[in-house]
Motif scaffolding. Sequence first.
Motif, PDB file in Angstrom:
ATOM      1  N   ASP A 119       0.828  -0.913   0.268  1.00  0.00           N
ATOM      2  CA  ASP A 119      -0.017   0.252   0.078  1.00  0.00           C
ATOM      3  C   ASP A 119       1.182   1.354   0.061  1.00  0.00           C
ATOM      4  OD1 ASP A 119      -2.505  -1.431   0.271  1.00  0.00           O
ATOM      5  OD2 ASP A 119      -2.622  -1.405   2.006  1.00  0.00           O
ATOM      6  N   LYS A 120       1.559   1.085   0.885  1.00  0.00           N
ATOM      7  CA  LYS A 120       2.179   2.251   1.155  1.00  0.00           C
ATOM      8  C   LYS A 120       3.444   2.627  -0.134  1.00  0.00           C
ATOM      9  CE  LYS A 120       6.650   4.784   3.538  1.00  0.00           C
ATOM     10  NZ  LYS A 120       7.299   4.798   5.218  1.00  0.00           N
ATOM     11  N   GLN A 121       3.691   1.606  -0.843  1.00  0.00           N
ATOM     12  CA  GLN A 121       4.189   1.780  -1.922  1.00  0.00           C
ATOM     13  C   GLN A 121       3.246   1.816  -3.544  1.00  0.00           C
ATOM     14  OE1 GLN A 121       6.343  -1.988  -3.069  1.00  0.00           O
ATOM     15  NE2 GLN A 121       7.470  -1.822  -2.098  1.00  0.00           N
ATOM     16  N   GLU A 122       2.917   1.904  -2.929  1.00  0.00           N
ATOM     17  CA  GLU A 122       1.313   1.937  -4.513  1.00  0.00           C
ATOM     18  C   GLU A 122       1.185   4.440  -4.406  1.00  0.00           C
ATOM     19  OE1 GLU A 122      -3.691   1.587  -4.715  1.00  0.00           O
ATOM     20  OE2 GLU A 122      -1.855   0.202  -4.350  1.00  0.00           O
TER      21      GLU A 122
ATOM     22  N   GLU B 289      -9.712  12.606 -12.525  1.00  0.00           N
ATOM     23  CA  GLU B 289      -8.247  11.580 -12.464  1.00  0.00           C
ATOM     24  C   GLU B 289      -7.654  12.355 -11.214  1.00  0.00           C
ATOM     25  OE1 GLU B 289      -6.327   7.810 -13.495  1.00  0.00           O
ATOM     26  OE2 GLU B 289      -7.448   9.403 -15.907  1.00  0.00           O
ATOM     27  N   LEU B 290      -7.324  13.175 -12.213  1.00  0.00           N
ATOM     28  CA  LEU B 290      -6.032  13.663 -11.313  1.00  0.00           C
ATOM     29  C   LEU B 290      -6.256  14.033  -9.411  1.00  0.00           C
ATOM     30  CD1 LEU B 290      -3.273  14.885 -10.459  1.00  0.00           C
ATOM     31  CD2 LEU B 290      -3.914  16.597 -11.820  1.00  0.00           C
ATOM     32  N   LYS B 291      -7.245  14.395  -9.746  1.00  0.00           N
ATOM     33  CA  LYS B 291      -8.352  14.738  -8.349  1.00  0.00           C
ATOM     34  C   LYS B 291      -8.105  14.122  -7.350  1.00  0.00           C
ATOM     35  CE  LYS B 291      -9.967  19.436 -10.021  1.00  0.00           C
ATOM     36  NZ  LYS B 291     -11.599  19.999  -9.734  1.00  0.00           N
ATOM     37  N   GLN B 292      -8.652  13.126  -8.036  1.00  0.00           N
ATOM     38  CA  GLN B 292      -9.444  11.299  -7.035  1.00  0.00           C
ATOM     39  C   GLN B 292      -8.043  10.627  -6.646  1.00  0.00           C
ATOM     40  OE1 GLN B 292     -10.984   8.836  -9.713  1.00  0.00           O
ATOM     41  NE2 GLN B 292     -13.162   9.647  -9.178  1.00  0.00           N
ATOM     42  N   VAL B 293      -6.682  10.606  -7.095  1.00  0.00           N
ATOM     43  CA  VAL B 293      -5.734  10.422  -6.454  1.00  0.00           C
ATOM     44  C   VAL B 293      -5.407  11.279  -5.803  1.00  0.00           C
ATOM     45  CG1 VAL B 293      -3.350   9.980  -7.843  1.00  0.00           C
ATOM     46  CG2 VAL B 293      -4.992   9.192  -9.123  1.00  0.00           C
ATOM     47  N   ALA B 294      -5.044  12.390  -5.681  1.00  0.00           N
ATOM     48  CA  ALA B 294      -4.276  14.059  -5.035  1.00  0.00           C
ATOM     49  C   ALA B 294      -5.614  13.625  -3.556  1.00  0.00           C
ATOM     50  CB  ALA B 294      -4.641  15.613  -5.242  1.00  0.00           C
ATOM     51  N   GLU B 295      -6.443  13.504  -4.358  1.00  0.00           N
ATOM     52  CA  GLU B 295      -8.008  13.199  -2.269  1.00  0.00           C
ATOM     53  C   GLU B 295      -6.971  11.914  -1.264  1.00  0.00           C
ATOM     54  OE1 GLU B 295     -10.069  15.075  -1.037  1.00  0.00           O
ATOM     55  OE2 GLU B 295      -9.923  17.066  -2.496  1.00  0.00           O
ATOM     56  N   TYR B 296      -6.917  10.720  -2.394  1.00  0.00           N
ATOM     57  CA  TYR B 296      -6.477   9.467  -1.830  1.00  0.00           C
ATOM     58  C   TYR B 296      -5.633   9.509  -1.238  1.00  0.00           C
ATOM     59  CZ  TYR B 296      -5.136   4.490  -1.854  1.00  0.00           C
ATOM     60  OH  TYR B 296      -4.705   3.334  -1.421  1.00  0.00           O
ATOM     61  N   ILE B 297      -4.442  10.008  -1.868  1.00  0.00           N
ATOM     62  CA  ILE B 297      -3.206  10.305  -1.059  1.00  0.00           C
ATOM     63  C   ILE B 297      -3.014  11.610   0.542  1.00  0.00           C
ATOM     64  CG2 ILE B 297      -1.749   9.199  -3.394  1.00  0.00           C
ATOM     65  CD1 ILE B 297      -0.739  12.193  -3.219  1.00  0.00           C
ATOM     66  N   SER B 298      -4.396  12.130   0.156  1.00  0.00           N
ATOM     67  CA  SER B 298      -3.788  12.955   0.889  1.00  0.00           C
ATOM     68  C   SER B 298      -4.632  12.644   1.925  1.00  0.00           C
ATOM     69  CB  SER B 298      -5.227  14.378   0.406  1.00  0.00           C
ATOM     70  OG  SER B 298      -6.456  13.508   0.818  1.00  0.00           O
ATOM     71  N   ASN B 299      -4.655  11.962   2.209  1.00  0.00           N
ATOM     72  CA  ASN B 299      -4.637  10.964   3.761  1.00  0.00           C
ATOM     73  C   ASN B 299      -3.478  10.213   4.280  1.00  0.00           C
ATOM     74  OD1 ASN B 299      -8.107  11.199   3.451  1.00  0.00           O
ATOM     75  ND2 ASN B 299      -8.143   9.782   1.731  1.00  0.00           N
TER      76      ASN B 299
END
Length: 181
Positions: free
Chosen positions: A79-82, A109-119
């Motif tokens: 998960d961390k590597q992803e 899609e970029l916003k979704q990825v950014a929201e995901y990694i913001s956690n």
Amino acid sequence: MIHNSHSRKDLLELSDIFNVRIEDKYDLSKKELGTAFWTSLAKMRTIEPDEQYYFIESKDELIDYLKSPHQTKSLTIQDKQEIIKFSRYIIYYCDHGYRLDPHFESIQELKQVAEYISNYGDIATCRRALKLLSFDKKIKPLIQPKISKRVQKELEEKKKLKRDTMNILRIKSGPVTVSFD
């Protein structure tokens, strides 16, 4: 009981910080230490608040902390590597003129990825990616990383240390002698 994601080392550290008395705690296994920690904590009326690492002020907060999964250890290595891979995609996007290809199909899609990694703001690569992304005018509202109190404190200390040790311009007045050979 105490959640399994808390390591033996974490429990030993918590017992030292909050003065939870456990006999022969360094000789106990993780399971035995967890049981002894829990029973000793149950006997205590209050605990000393911690303002440096855990920011826990009461016994109830400590119990809630111990029952919930460990904040930084809930990620597996995959998960961390992803998450770091997605962060690097965003950094690539920012460093190459805010062009979507080759990693993203759309701004959504970029916003979704950014929201995901913001956690996962405790990971330095995520913080860097979101900081670079904040300069993109197409991304509104700004996406802020969620950082734990412990990491926030470490970042503040690092920033203060850097500010204190930084060379400062000093102007000295007095006669100046310039000679040419």
